[in-house]
Design a protein around this motif. Structure first.
Motif, PDB file in Angstrom:
ATOM      1  N   ALA A 126       0.826  -1.201   0.000  1.00 46.80           N
ATOM      2  CA  ALA A 126       0.000   0.000   0.000  1.00 46.80           C
ATOM      3  C   ALA A 126       0.868   1.262   0.000  1.00 46.80           C
ATOM      4  O   ALA A 126       0.555   2.247  -0.685  1.00 46.80           O
ATOM      5  CB  ALA A 126      -0.931   0.009   1.198  1.00 46.80           C
ATOM      6  N   SER A 127       1.972   1.235   0.746  1.00 46.32           N
ATOM      7  CA  SER A 127       2.860   2.402   0.767  1.00 46.32           C
ATOM      8  C   SER A 127       3.497   2.632  -0.603  1.00 46.32           C
ATOM      9  O   SER A 127       3.627   3.777  -1.049  1.00 46.32           O
ATOM     10  CB  SER A 127       3.940   2.217   1.832  1.00 46.32           C
ATOM     11  OG  SER A 127       4.813   1.148   1.482  1.00 46.32           O
ATOM     12  N   LEU A 128       3.871   1.550  -1.285  1.00 51.48           N
ATOM     13  CA  LEU A 128       4.435   1.697  -2.632  1.00 51.48           C
ATOM     14  C   LEU A 128       3.391   2.230  -3.604  1.00 51.48           C
ATOM     15  O   LEU A 128       3.709   3.060  -4.474  1.00 51.48           O
ATOM     16  CB  LEU A 128       4.979   0.343  -3.125  1.00 51.48           C
ATOM     17  CG  LEU A 128       6.098  -0.303  -2.309  1.00 51.48           C
ATOM     18  CD1 LEU A 128       6.622  -1.542  -3.034  1.00 51.48           C
ATOM     19  CD2 LEU A 128       7.234   0.676  -2.062  1.00 51.48           C
ATOM     20  N   LEU A 129       2.163   1.784  -3.454  1.00 47.84           N
ATOM     21  CA  LEU A 129       1.096   2.268  -4.329  1.00 47.84           C
ATOM     22  C   LEU A 129       0.816   3.750  -4.071  1.00 47.84           C
ATOM     23  O   LEU A 129       0.612   4.532  -5.013  1.00 47.84           O
ATOM     24  CB  LEU A 129      -0.164   1.437  -4.113  1.00 47.84           C
ATOM     25  CG  LEU A 129      -1.339   1.713  -5.052  1.00 47.84           C
ATOM     26  CD1 LEU A 129      -0.950   1.411  -6.494  1.00 47.84           C
ATOM     27  CD2 LEU A 129      -2.559   0.881  -4.654  1.00 47.84           C
ATOM     28  N   LEU A 174       2.965   5.967  -2.952  1.00 51.04           N
ATOM     29  CA  LEU A 174       4.083   6.733  -3.500  1.00 51.04           C
ATOM     30  C   LEU A 174       4.006   6.801  -5.022  1.00 51.04           C
ATOM     31  O   LEU A 174       4.400   7.801  -5.629  1.00 51.04           O
ATOM     32  CB  LEU A 174       5.409   6.114  -3.059  1.00 51.04           C
ATOM     33  CG  LEU A 174       5.782   6.312  -1.592  1.00 51.04           C
ATOM     34  CD1 LEU A 174       7.041   5.536  -1.259  1.00 51.04           C
ATOM     35  CD2 LEU A 174       5.988   7.799  -1.291  1.00 51.04           C
ATOM     36  N   THR A 175       3.504   5.753  -5.647  1.00 54.83           N
ATOM     37  CA  THR A 175       3.317   5.776  -7.101  1.00 54.83           C
ATOM     38  C   THR A 175       2.284   6.819  -7.491  1.00 54.83           C
ATOM     39  O   THR A 175       2.481   7.589  -8.447  1.00 54.83           O
ATOM     40  CB  THR A 175       2.885   4.385  -7.592  1.00 54.83           C
ATOM     41  OG1 THR A 175       3.880   3.414  -7.239  1.00 54.83           O
ATOM     42  CG2 THR A 175       2.716   4.373  -9.105  1.00 54.83           C
ATOM     43  N   PHE A 176       1.172   6.857  -6.756  1.00 53.67           N
ATOM     44  CA  PHE A 176       0.155   7.880  -7.025  1.00 53.67           C
ATOM     45  C   PHE A 176       0.692   9.278  -6.718  1.00 53.67           C
ATOM     46  O   PHE A 176       0.336  10.252  -7.392  1.00 53.67           O
ATOM     47  CB  PHE A 176      -1.099   7.601  -6.200  1.00 53.67           C
ATOM     48  CG  PHE A 176      -1.860   6.385  -6.641  1.00 53.67           C
ATOM     49  CD1 PHE A 176      -1.678   5.848  -7.899  1.00 53.67           C
ATOM     50  CD2 PHE A 176      -2.769   5.770  -5.786  1.00 53.67           C
ATOM     51  CE1 PHE A 176      -2.384   4.730  -8.318  1.00 53.67           C
ATOM     52  CE2 PHE A 176      -3.486   4.651  -6.187  1.00 53.67           C
ATOM     53  CZ  PHE A 176      -3.286   4.132  -7.466  1.00 53.67           C
ATOM     54  N   PHE A 177       1.541   9.371  -5.682  1.00 54.74           N
ATOM     55  CA  PHE A 177       2.169  10.654  -5.365  1.00 54.74           C
ATOM     56  C   PHE A 177       3.025  11.140  -6.536  1.00 54.74           C
ATOM     57  O   PHE A 177       2.967  12.313  -6.929  1.00 54.74           O
ATOM     58  CB  PHE A 177       3.027  10.500  -4.110  1.00 54.74           C
ATOM     59  CG  PHE A 177       3.953  11.657  -3.852  1.00 54.74           C
ATOM     60  CD1 PHE A 177       3.464  12.884  -3.443  1.00 54.74           C
ATOM     61  CD2 PHE A 177       5.325  11.512  -4.034  1.00 54.74           C
ATOM     62  CE1 PHE A 177       4.320  13.953  -3.210  1.00 54.74           C
ATOM     63  CE2 PHE A 177       6.194  12.570  -3.801  1.00 54.74           C
ATOM     64  CZ  PHE A 177       5.689  13.794  -3.387  1.00 54.74           C
ATOM     65  N   VAL A 212       2.900   4.174   7.191  1.00 55.70           N
ATOM     66  CA  VAL A 212       2.222   4.285   5.889  1.00 55.70           C
ATOM     67  C   VAL A 212       1.475   5.613   5.780  1.00 55.70           C
ATOM     68  O   VAL A 212       1.137   6.063   4.676  1.00 55.70           O
ATOM     69  CB  VAL A 212       1.251   3.097   5.705  1.00 55.70           C
ATOM     70  CG1 VAL A 212       0.046   3.229   6.631  1.00 55.70           C
ATOM     71  CG2 VAL A 212       0.799   2.975   4.260  1.00 55.70           C
ATOM     72  N   SER A 213       1.260   6.274   6.910  1.00 54.00           N
ATOM     73  CA  SER A 213       0.607   7.583   6.881  1.00 54.00           C
ATOM     74  C   SER A 213       1.476   8.648   6.216  1.00 54.00           C
ATOM     75  O   SER A 213       0.952   9.656   5.727  1.00 54.00           O
ATOM     76  CB  SER A 213       0.262   8.025   8.304  1.00 54.00           C
ATOM     77  OG  SER A 213       1.434   8.100   9.110  1.00 54.00           O
ATOM     78  N   VAL A 214       2.795   8.439   6.175  1.00 52.33           N
ATOM     79  CA  VAL A 214       3.686   9.425   5.549  1.00 52.33           C
ATOM     80  C   VAL A 214       3.443   9.494   4.042  1.00 52.33           C
ATOM     81  O   VAL A 214       3.184  10.590   3.500  1.00 52.33           O
ATOM     82  CB  VAL A 214       5.157   9.109   5.871  1.00 52.33           C
ATOM     83  CG1 VAL A 214       6.089  10.069   5.120  1.00 52.33           C
ATOM     84  CG2 VAL A 214       5.401   9.206   7.369  1.00 52.33           C
ATOM     85  N   PRO A 215       3.514   8.375   3.282  1.00 53.38           N
ATOM     86  CA  PRO A 215       3.178   8.475   1.850  1.00 53.38           C
ATOM     87  C   PRO A 215       1.739   8.886   1.606  1.00 53.38           C
ATOM     88  O   PRO A 215       1.445   9.546   0.598  1.00 53.38           O
ATOM     89  CB  PRO A 215       3.464   7.067   1.307  1.00 53.38           C
ATOM     90  CG  PRO A 215       3.512   6.178   2.483  1.00 53.38           C
ATOM     91  CD  PRO A 215       3.985   7.016   3.619  1.00 53.38           C
ATOM     92  N   LEU A 257       1.785  12.635   1.807  1.00 55.77           N
ATOM     93  CA  LEU A 257       2.416  13.190   0.597  1.00 55.77           C
ATOM     94  C   LEU A 257       1.454  13.161  -0.581  1.00 55.77           C
ATOM     95  O   LEU A 257       1.368  14.116  -1.361  1.00 55.77           O
ATOM     96  CB  LEU A 257       3.690  12.404   0.263  1.00 55.77           C
ATOM     97  CG  LEU A 257       4.857  12.551   1.248  1.00 55.77           C
ATOM     98  CD1 LEU A 257       5.991  11.617   0.842  1.00 55.77           C
ATOM     99  CD2 LEU A 257       5.354  13.993   1.281  1.00 55.77           C
ATOM    100  N   LEU A 258       0.723  12.055  -0.708  1.00 56.00           N
ATOM    101  CA  LEU A 258      -0.261  11.943  -1.781  1.00 56.00           C
ATOM    102  C   LEU A 258      -1.358  12.990  -1.629  1.00 56.00           C
ATOM    103  O   LEU A 258      -1.765  13.629  -2.613  1.00 56.00           O
ATOM    104  CB  LEU A 258      -0.860  10.538  -1.790  1.00 56.00           C
ATOM    105  CG  LEU A 258      -2.042  10.305  -2.733  1.00 56.00           C
ATOM    106  CD1 LEU A 258      -1.638  10.564  -4.177  1.00 56.00           C
ATOM    107  CD2 LEU A 258      -2.586   8.881  -2.577  1.00 56.00           C
ATOM    108  N   ALA A 259      -1.832  13.198  -0.410  1.00 54.44           N
ATOM    109  CA  ALA A 259      -2.884  14.191  -0.173  1.00 54.44           C
ATOM    110  C   ALA A 259      -2.405  15.596  -0.534  1.00 54.44           C
ATOM    111  O   ALA A 259      -3.151  16.381  -1.131  1.00 54.44           O
ATOM    112  CB  ALA A 259      -3.322  14.135   1.290  1.00 54.44           C
TER     113      ALA A 259
END
Length: 491
Positions: free
Chosen positions: A146-149, A151-154, A212-215, A218-220
């Motif tokens: 989920a964290s990789l996903l 970051l990808t969306f980010f 996982v709240s960090v990525p 960033l996405l938000a």
């Protein structure tokens, strides 16, 4: 509402004549997507064996985690080169009871089902099932994926934001690109270890899943930046006002002093600035200046001269090659009008030549830092610069009469095959092979420096007799101008 908007966008795309004309291209792209999808799935399944052979003293998960930061930085670069901006035609909806926020959200969410995001899943889902789940459990593995996903969306929304800023505020995009390049440079010079930072960051995620709240944050932030920018620039009236203000004072006084040639160059620069495809060509040319890093850092290419000559021709001539290969297609939309104007073909080519020469010279100046890899590279790039100005520019004019396809200047250059034909590849062969052929006799005589001198001398002779060469290419252009006009009308 999202379902209605999606259905209408699909109907618009399917009923477009462009969709019907590009069926074959879409089929070919479909096979390429399938091919690369299979490659990425295979990499995901067998990555553990590769990493175990390369780093036997380290766990497979830690080895992969140490390369994730590199992966996302490379993903940013590839998105900048290839990813198109999500576009929604908003004019038909502005008079309807549809809020601006819904239109903006729809435009942003449309960008998520892209090939870049799919490749990430194809690569890391098999690795998660094969390695991460047995080692850390399904829950931790799910958080890791989920964290990789996220970051990808980010990356997806971050690149959309900066590519939109490229037109209105190019300095922001430039600073962002320099920051990414600086990270790679610091890592290459061993000042900062990206592998160590990546291993610690993603390793901590496996120990403390709440990170996982960090990525997610960033996405938000990236999504909010895009949402605010699009919402503030949604209405056509607002966009048109900004366009008018940016064009004010468009005349370039410095070029006007050079008469008709300067005014034609100014018009060409305006064409580049106002249209997507030529602008993306120039950005791509700037990125190709880093092409030398692939060869100059490898010692086996430093031993000879042949490959360095190829790299010098390519690096110093990248803006001329990328832009010049579509001449006169850049004027295809108004070529008939151009023929009726009091502008001779000689003036047209003369302006192109004096636009190419400073661009090649600037590319050479920007490659001067490569001298740290050896003074031999400086001499080769100088000879290549002279050869590009004095010889290759006229080769571009010679083969330009085969460019009879109309160009859509509003489309990008990524995966855009419009105007690309066999003549482009035929044109590139003599421009790259001729300097190497000039060098080979001296190489056989064990006089490589004289071979480099011969390449530079050929360029100097071309510069000295450029008026005669322009006259020759002008006669060739004049004999083909009606064929060009006919081809542009059919496009």
């Amino acid at each position: 509402m999202f379902g209605i908007l999606l259905a209408q966008q699909w109907k618009q795309a399917r009923r477009s004549p462009v969709f019907q004309k590009s069926v074959v291209v879409n089929i070919i792209l479909g096979f390429l997507i399938l091919y690369f999808s299979l490659i990425f799935i295979s990499l995901g399944f067998f990555a553990d064996k590769v990493l175990l052979k390369l780093y036997p003293a380290q766990s497979v998960v830690d080895s992969l985690n140490s390369f994730l930061l590199h992966y996302f930085l490379i993903d940013l670069f590839m998105r900048f080169m290839l990813q198109d901006l999500p576009v929604v035609t908003v004019q038909p909806y502005l008079h309807l009871p549809v809020s601006r926020s819904k239109l903006v959200h729809f435009a942003l969410l449309r960008s998520l089902p892209s090939m870049f995001n799919l490749l990430m899943l194809l690569l890391f889902v098999p690795f998660m099932l094969r390695v991460v789940t047995p080692a850390h459990g399904s829950g931790i593995a799910g958080v890791w994926l989920a964290s990789l996903l996220l970051l990808t969306f980010f990356n997806n929304f971050l690149l959309i934001y900066f590519k939109r800023q490229l037109v209105s505020k190019p300095k922001r995009t430039l600073l962002f690109g320099l920051a990414v390049a600086g990270l790679f440079l610091l890592d290459y010079s061993s000042v900062l270890s990206l592998r160590q930072i990546s291993r610690v960051a993603f390793g901590s995620l496996l120990q403390q899943p709440w990170l996982v709240s960090v990525p997610a944050a960033l996405l938000a932030i990236a999504y909010w930046l895009n949402f605010r920018f699009l919402r503030d620039n949604l209405y056509p009236e607002e966009i048109s006002i900004k366009k008018v203000s940016s064009v004010a004072g468009g005349d370039i006084a410095f070029l006007n002093r050079f008469g008709d040639t300067g005014r034609l160059i100014a018009l060409e620069l305006k064409l580049i600035w106002r249209h997507k495809r030529p602008r993306s060509i120039i950005v791509m040319s700037a990125l190709m200046l880093f092409y030398g890093m692939i060869f100059y850092t490898n010692e086996k290419y430093q031993e000879g001269y042949g490959m360095l000559i190829f790299v010098g021709i390519f690096v110093t001539g990248s803006p001329m090659f990328n832009y010049g290969q579509f001449i006169p297609g850049w004027q295809s939309n108004h070529y008939d009008a151009l023929l009726t104007r009091p502008i001779s073909t000689y003036q047209y080519l003369h302006a192109k030549y004096w636009m190419f020469a400073p661009a090649v010279l600037l590319a050479f100046i920007l490659t001067l830092p490569y001298v740290f890899f050896g003074y031999k590279i400086l001499l080769i790039n100088l000879a290549a610069c002279l050869f590009n100005i004095g010889v290759n520019s006229f080769m571009i004019f010679y083969f330009a009469v085969f460019n009879k396809d109309r160009l859509d200047l509003s489309s990008g250059s990524a995966f855009n095959w419009q105007g690309v034909g066999a003549s482009k590849f035929v044109m590139m062969l003599p421009m790259i092979l001729l300097p190497i052929l000039l060098y080979l006799p001296f190489s056989f005589l064990d006089l490589p420096e004289w071979g480099i001198f011969a390449i530079g001398l050929a360029g100097l002779l071309g510069i000295a007799f450029h008026k005669h060469l322009l006259a020759l290419t002008t006669r060739r252009f004049v004999s083909h101008k009606y064929k060009l006009a006919s081809g542009f009308r059919q496009g």
